[in-house]
Scaffold this motif. Structure first.
Motif, short mmCIF file in Angstrom:
data_model
loop_
_atom_site.label_atom_id
_atom_site.label_comp_id
_atom_site.label_asym_id
_atom_site.label_seq_id
_atom_site.Cartn_x
_atom_site.Cartn_y
_atom_site.Cartn_z
N MET A 1 4.55 27.11 -19.38
CA MET A 1 3.72 27.67 -18.31
C MET A 1 2.26 27.33 -18.57
SD MET A 1 3.78 31.49 -16.70
CE MET A 1 5.46 31.19 -16.19
N SER A 2 1.52 27.01 -17.54
CA SER A 2 0.12 26.63 -17.66
C SER A 2 -0.74 27.79 -18.11
CB SER A 2 -0.40 26.12 -16.31
OG SER A 2 0.33 25.03 -15.87
N ASP A 22 2.91 24.52 -11.46
CA ASP A 22 3.89 23.60 -12.04
C ASP A 22 4.88 23.28 -10.92
OD1 ASP A 22 6.40 22.67 -13.14
OD2 ASP A 22 5.64 23.23 -15.11
N PRO A 23 4.86 22.03 -10.43
CA PRO A 23 5.68 21.71 -9.25
C PRO A 23 7.17 21.98 -9.44
CG PRO A 23 4.14 19.94 -9.72
CD PRO A 23 4.08 20.89 -10.88
N ASP A 24 7.65 21.93 -10.67
CA ASP A 24 9.08 22.13 -10.90
C ASP A 24 9.43 23.60 -11.07
OD1 ASP A 24 9.76 19.35 -10.76
OD2 ASP A 24 8.83 19.11 -12.73
N THR A 25 8.73 24.29 -11.95
CA THR A 25 9.10 25.69 -12.20
C THR A 25 8.61 26.64 -11.11
OG1 THR A 25 7.15 26.06 -13.59
CG2 THR A 25 9.16 25.34 -14.70
N ASP A 26 7.58 26.26 -10.37
CA ASP A 26 7.04 27.14 -9.32
C ASP A 26 7.59 26.83 -7.93
OD1 ASP A 26 5.40 28.51 -11.14
OD2 ASP A 26 3.79 27.04 -10.90
N ALA A 27 8.34 25.75 -7.78
CA ALA A 27 8.74 25.28 -6.45
C ALA A 27 9.58 26.31 -5.70
CB ALA A 27 9.49 23.96 -6.55
N ARG A 32 9.78 29.94 -1.03
CA ARG A 32 9.99 31.23 -0.35
C ARG A 32 8.72 31.67 0.39
NH1 ARG A 32 12.37 32.86 -5.19
NH2 ARG A 32 10.62 34.22 -5.66
N TRP A 33 7.57 31.52 -0.26
CA TRP A 33 6.32 31.92 0.37
C TRP A 33 6.00 31.06 1.59
CZ3 TRP A 33 2.31 32.42 -4.22
CH2 TRP A 33 2.70 33.48 -5.06
N LEU A 34 6.09 29.75 1.43
CA LEU A 34 5.64 28.82 2.47
C LEU A 34 6.55 28.77 3.69
CD1 LEU A 34 4.46 26.03 0.03
CD2 LEU A 34 2.97 27.32 1.58
N PRO A 76 2.92 36.58 -9.99
CA PRO A 76 2.52 35.65 -8.94
C PRO A 76 2.29 36.39 -7.62
CG PRO A 76 4.37 34.76 -10.17
CD PRO A 76 4.20 36.18 -10.62
N ALA A 77 1.13 36.13 -7.00
CA ALA A 77 0.78 36.88 -5.80
C ALA A 77 0.05 36.05 -4.75
CB ALA A 77 -0.08 38.09 -6.17
N PHE A 78 -0.48 34.88 -5.12
CA PHE A 78 -1.17 34.07 -4.13
C PHE A 78 -1.25 32.62 -4.59
CE2 PHE A 78 -4.33 36.01 -6.87
CZ PHE A 78 -5.36 35.08 -7.04
N LEU A 79 -1.55 31.75 -3.65
CA LEU A 79 -1.65 30.32 -3.87
C LEU A 79 -3.01 29.85 -3.41
CD1 LEU A 79 -0.29 27.48 -4.37
CD2 LEU A 79 0.45 27.59 -1.97
N VAL A 80 -3.61 28.94 -4.17
CA VAL A 80 -4.92 28.39 -3.83
C VAL A 80 -4.85 26.88 -3.96
CG1 VAL A 80 -7.38 28.31 -4.43
CG2 VAL A 80 -6.08 30.43 -4.77
#
Length: 195
Positions: A1-2, A22-27, A32-34, A76-80
C-alpha cells in the motif's frame, strides 16, 4: 500500500489523508464508487472493472496526471485527481497560465453522510494543492448540471470564468487563486497539516 503523501487534522471530523492510487488493489473499490448513480458526472456509469484498472494504470503512468485515494480516519472515503490542464481537453478551452493545476474530486457514495464532510474533503484537496509553492491557481471544469459541486466550489473561492464544451459535457470552467482561497481557509474549522 502506498505511503501517505499529505494529511490534515480537522478538529471536528478527524484525520484526512491522501495516498497514491494503486490501480490493481484499489480498482474494485473505485469501480463501485465510479459506477454508483451518485457518481454520474464522472462519466463512468457503464465502466467494467477492467476499464477502471486501465484508466488508473494510464493515470499512474502519466507524468502530468495523478490519482490519489483520500482516507478519512484511515478508511477510503474520496478520490482526487490532479493534472496539468495544458495536457487535457480543458487546456484547449482557456489560456493556461504557469502555476495552473487541474483538479477533480469524488466523495464516496454513502448512506450515512456526515454533516460538513464534503466541505472538509474539498478543503483537504485545496490544502494539498496549495501546499506546492508552484501552484498559483486551481482549475476545475464541473458539468453545468452538477449544482451541488458548484455551491461547494464557490464556498472555497472558485469563480466561474465561462461555460466550455468538453468531451461528454458542457462545463463551468472555474478557477481559484491562493488569494481567493484564503478567506475560505480562514473560515474553516481549525486544522493542522503534515506531509
Amino acid at each position: 500500500m502506498s505511503a501517505t503523501i499529505f494529511a490534515r487534522q480537522d478538529d471536528r471530523l478527524g484525520q484526512f489523508a491522501l495516498r497514491r492510487v494503486d490501480p490493481d488493489t484499489d480498482a474494485e473499490l473505485l469501480h463501485r464508487w465510479l459506477t454508483h448513480p451518485k457518481s454520474v458526472f464522472w462519466l463512468m456509469q457503464n465502466a467494467q472493472l477492467t476499464d477502471v484498472q486501465e484508466e488508473f494504470r494510464a493515470i499512474t503512468a502519466s507524468p502530468t496526471h495523478e490519482a490519489l485515494l483520500g482516507l478519512h480516519n484511515g478508511r477510503p472515503a474520496f478520490l482526487v485527481e490532479r493534472y496539468d490542464p495544458a495536457t487535457e481537453p480543458a487546456g484547449a478551452a482557456y489560456d493556461v497560465r504557469p502555476g495552473d493545476v487541474g483538479m477533480h474530486f469524488l466523495v464516496a457514495p454513502t448512506d450515512t453522510p456526515l454533516h460538513g464532510f464534503t466541505r472538509a474533503v474539498i478543503t483537504t484537496v485545496m490544502e494539498l494543492l496549495f501546499a506546492d509553492p508552484a501552484t498559483r491557481r486551481v482549475v476545475v471544469e464541473p458539468d453545468v448540471r452538477n449544482r451541488s459541486v458548484h455551491a461547494l466550489n464557490a464556498a472555497v473561492g472558485f469563480r466561474v470564468e465561462r461555460t466550455v464544451s468538453l468531451p461528454g459535457k458542457d462545463a463551468y470552467l472555474s478557477t481559484c487563486t491562493r488569494e481567493q482561497y484564503a478567506p475560505a481557509a480562514a473560515a474553516a474549522p481549525a486544522t493542522t497539516r503534515s506531509e
